[in-house]
Write an enzyme that holds these catalytic residues in place. Structure first.
Site, PDB file in Angstrom:
ATOM      1  N   TYR A 203       0.814  -1.195   0.000  1.00 41.47           N
ATOM      2  CA  TYR A 203       0.000   0.000   0.000  1.00 41.47           C
ATOM      3  C   TYR A 203       0.865   1.270   0.000  1.00 41.47           C
ATOM      4  O   TYR A 203       0.701   2.135  -0.851  1.00 41.47           O
ATOM      5  CB  TYR A 203      -0.970  -0.050   1.180  1.00 41.47           C
ATOM      6  CG  TYR A 203      -2.203   0.797   1.011  1.00 41.47           C
ATOM      7  CD1 TYR A 203      -3.113   0.925   2.049  1.00 41.47           C
ATOM      8  CD2 TYR A 203      -2.458   1.474  -0.162  1.00 41.47           C
ATOM      9  CE1 TYR A 203      -4.234   1.700   1.906  1.00 41.47           C
ATOM     10  CE2 TYR A 203      -3.574   2.248  -0.315  1.00 41.47           C
ATOM     11  CZ  TYR A 203      -4.467   2.362   0.730  1.00 41.47           C
ATOM     12  OH  TYR A 203      -5.573   3.134   0.601  1.00 41.47           O
ATOM     13  N   GLU A 210       2.330   6.439  -6.980  1.00 37.68           N
ATOM     14  CA  GLU A 210       1.280   7.287  -7.538  1.00 37.68           C
ATOM     15  C   GLU A 210       1.606   8.763  -7.337  1.00 37.68           C
ATOM     16  O   GLU A 210       1.524   9.571  -8.261  1.00 37.68           O
ATOM     17  CB  GLU A 210      -0.064   6.952  -6.874  1.00 37.68           C
ATOM     18  CG  GLU A 210      -0.596   5.569  -7.254  1.00 37.68           C
ATOM     19  CD  GLU A 210      -1.796   5.162  -6.401  1.00 37.68           C
ATOM     20  OE1 GLU A 210      -2.533   6.043  -5.923  1.00 37.68           O
ATOM     21  OE2 GLU A 210      -2.002   3.943  -6.227  1.00 37.68           O
TER      22      GLU A 210
END
Lengths: 281, 308
Positions: A203, A210
């Site tokens: 995660y 990102e």
């Protein structure tokens, strides 16, 4: 508030106070509770209410829906495996991490976009998740795939792209196989463990990739005015994609910890009873 | 407490917490009774919910134990609804915001647009008209809140005020920014478009007001009775023949008029979002009308005649 008329004219044999006093201890500290099982209601309690609760408990995908979902999840698992294999082969062929995006660009777009179906599954009710939550998660992925990586060619060769693509790939392979096995009622403990453990690393890895990618896209967006609308125009509207991307990046700050710690809590709940269950359920 | 004599009935009443199922109180051999929790002023009556089913609807203040579908031992569930705030307070706050905010943009208060435009006025007359319409709309709403509406529920959860104000104030600022912008572009079809838009807007404002008055007159002061609304002598209420919630229909019409008048995309968005929300409300209201009244006119649709 329920109020019943007080019979002041009668003088019955029972004596009772005019109002009920509660002790503080009983009223305090209620923790929210989830599923409501209808308690042994007094006879004659509304049958409609009772039936309603019972019906809610029985709801779930029918046989046809289950078959469809199994196929869907198998296809998605296969798709992300294709992406994984594609990445590995490209790396072995080139000998470097650079520019691996191009080797899996098409399947990535196809399978990530295909996940939009999951919103439909929730909306129709064959999957018991929240439409809003699922929608949010899927659309944020689709946004990154199309509105950032695809739209800004210059970032496609960035290493940050590889970072989030790898994170997504491993996560999705585990997640879709988890769903597949769950639907077939044969969930190997290993898959369950992987699903609730790998995220701890994947995660943050994905989020980093990102954010770095969006950050890398910023100068190009500003220079070319990509997806932006300025005044004056006949619709009296303006949109600055550059500012929008910055706001998106900022939104990660409150959102990421919430989602991350939610998963950690889920992990404690699901894996916490590991000692009680056998390996294959 | 009312003093109307009640028919004697021997019952027990128990009240459980809806979440934990702890027994909060048990009353044996109840004849008639007023139940509320007086222990702690924090638990004022408006935030107490007592119901027959832990996940069901709350019972109303007027409900009578004898008429409820319970056996010899009546089991009720108590739920704390959380901090409450009155509807009037919420409405006044959420409507005053847009009024003030729009005017700030209209007068081009500093720090919104480039400094050379501070306190200037727009050269387009439609911008002045739009300000008047927008302000009129919210003044009307405020006055209706104070003098016309009769609310069924006194209160709503406190968090709603933040949610509602964000919606109204946020959209008002967004729309006002573009309409009062120095680079604003007036409608393509000019005076014709603006005139038509104004007619639609005014027509729907009067219509909306008429419906609010008609709904108020259905209900005597202080009561919470519900009746089927019917067309009155006022032609603006004749829409009741076709629609259950014409107040929403007229509201949609007003905002369509304003969109046409300003030719501004954010206004169109606001109209769309409002329409979606009002449709949800209208469908709910329509459904509860159908459930409550057997003789409910079958021709009516929730919000748009024949369509929705």
């Amino acid at each position: 508030m329920l109020s019943l008329r007080h019979d002041t004219s009668g003088s019955g044999p029972c004596s009772f106070p005019d109002s009920v006093n509660l002790t503080a201890a009983v009223v305090q500290d209620q923790r929210p509770f989830r599923v409501g099982v209808m308690s042994a209601a007094a006879p004659g309690t509304s049958k409609a209410a009772h039936g309603d609760v019972a019906a809610k408990k029985k709801k779930g995908p029918g046989a046809l829906a289950t078959a469809y979902l199994v196929i869907y999840n198998v296809v998605m698992t296969a798709g992300w495996l294709v992406i994984a294999v594609g990445l590995v082969r490209a790396y072995l062929a080139r000998g470097s991490y650079h520019g691996l995006y191009y080797s899996i660009e098409k399947p990535l777009k196809f399978f990530q976009t295909g996940a939009i179906l999951e919103i439909l599954h929730c909306a129709v009710g064959i999957v018991p998740s929240s439409v809003v939550l699922t929608g949010f998660q899927v659309l944020s992925r689709v946004f990154l795939t199309w509105a950032v990586t695809h739209s800004v060619r210059e970032v496609q060769s960035e290493d940050s792209v590889l970072l989030f693509v790898t994170a997504w790939t491993v996560t999705e392979i585990i997640r879709y196989s988890f769903y597949t096995f769950s639907l077939l009622n044969h969930l190997p403990y290993l898959i369950k463990w992987a699903r609730y453990t790998f995220f701890i690393v994947l995660y943050p890895m994905g989020v980093t990739g990102e954010l770095l990618t969006i950050y890398a896209a910023l100068p190009y967006v500003q220079k070319t005015g990509l997806y932006s609308v300025t005044l004056p125009n006949k619709y009296n509207f303006s949109f600055d994609y550059y500012t929008f991307l910055i706001l998106i990046m900022i939104s990660y700050i409150p959102l990421f910890p919430q989602l991350y710690f939610h998963m950690i809590r889920q992990r404690k709940k699901v894996l916490g009873h590991a000692e009680d269950y056998s390996k294959v359920e | 407490m009312r003093s109307t004599p009640m028919i004697y009935c021997r019952r027990s009443v128990e009240i459980l917490d809806a979440k934990t199922k702890d027994k909060l109180c048990f009353l044996d051999k109840v004849r008639t009774y007023t139940i509320s929790f007086h222990h702690d002023p924090q638990w004022y009556p408006a935030r107490q919910s007592i119901r027959l089913d832990p996940k069901g609807k709350s019972l109303k203040d007027e409900d009578v134990l004898q008429h409820l579908p319970v056996g010899t031992t009546a089991t009720f569930y108590f739920r704390d609804l959380g901090a409450q705030i009155s509807w009037v307070t919420v409405f006044l706050t959420e409507y005053t915001g847009p009024l003030v905010i729009y005017l700030m943009f209209y007068f081009r208060v500093p720090f919104i647009y480039a400094p050379k435009y501070d306190f200037t006025t727009s050269k387009h007359w439609v911008v002045h008209l739009a300000c008047m319409c927008h302000s009129f709309h919210y003044v009307k709403r405020l006055l209706e809140t104070l003098f016309v509406h009769r609310f069924s529920h006194g209160t709503m959860p406190l968090r709603n005020i933040f949610k509602n104000c964000t919606y109204y104030w946020g959209f008002a600022a967004w729309m006002a920014y573009y309409i009062n912008h120095p680079l604003y572009t007036p409608p393509i079809y000019g005076e014709q478009q603006i005139r038509l838009a104004l007619i639609v807007f005014l027509f729907c404002q009067i219509g909306n007001f008429s419906i609010h008055v008609a709904l108020r007159n259905l209900r005597p002061p202080g009561s919470k009775t519900r009746k089927i609304p019917y067309p009155t002598k006022n032609p603006f209420t004749w829409i009741f023949l076709l629609v259950s919630c014409p107040n929403y229909t007229y509201e949609l019409g007003s905002w369509l008029g304003f969109t046409l008048m300003t030719q501004c995309l954010p206004v169109a968005f606001f109209t769309l979002v409002g329409f979606i929300q009002m449709t949800v409300w209208a469908k709910g209201k329509h459904r509860s009308y159908l459930k409550e009244f057997r003789d409910y006119p079958p021709l009516r649709s929730p919000i748009l005649p024949f369509v929705l």
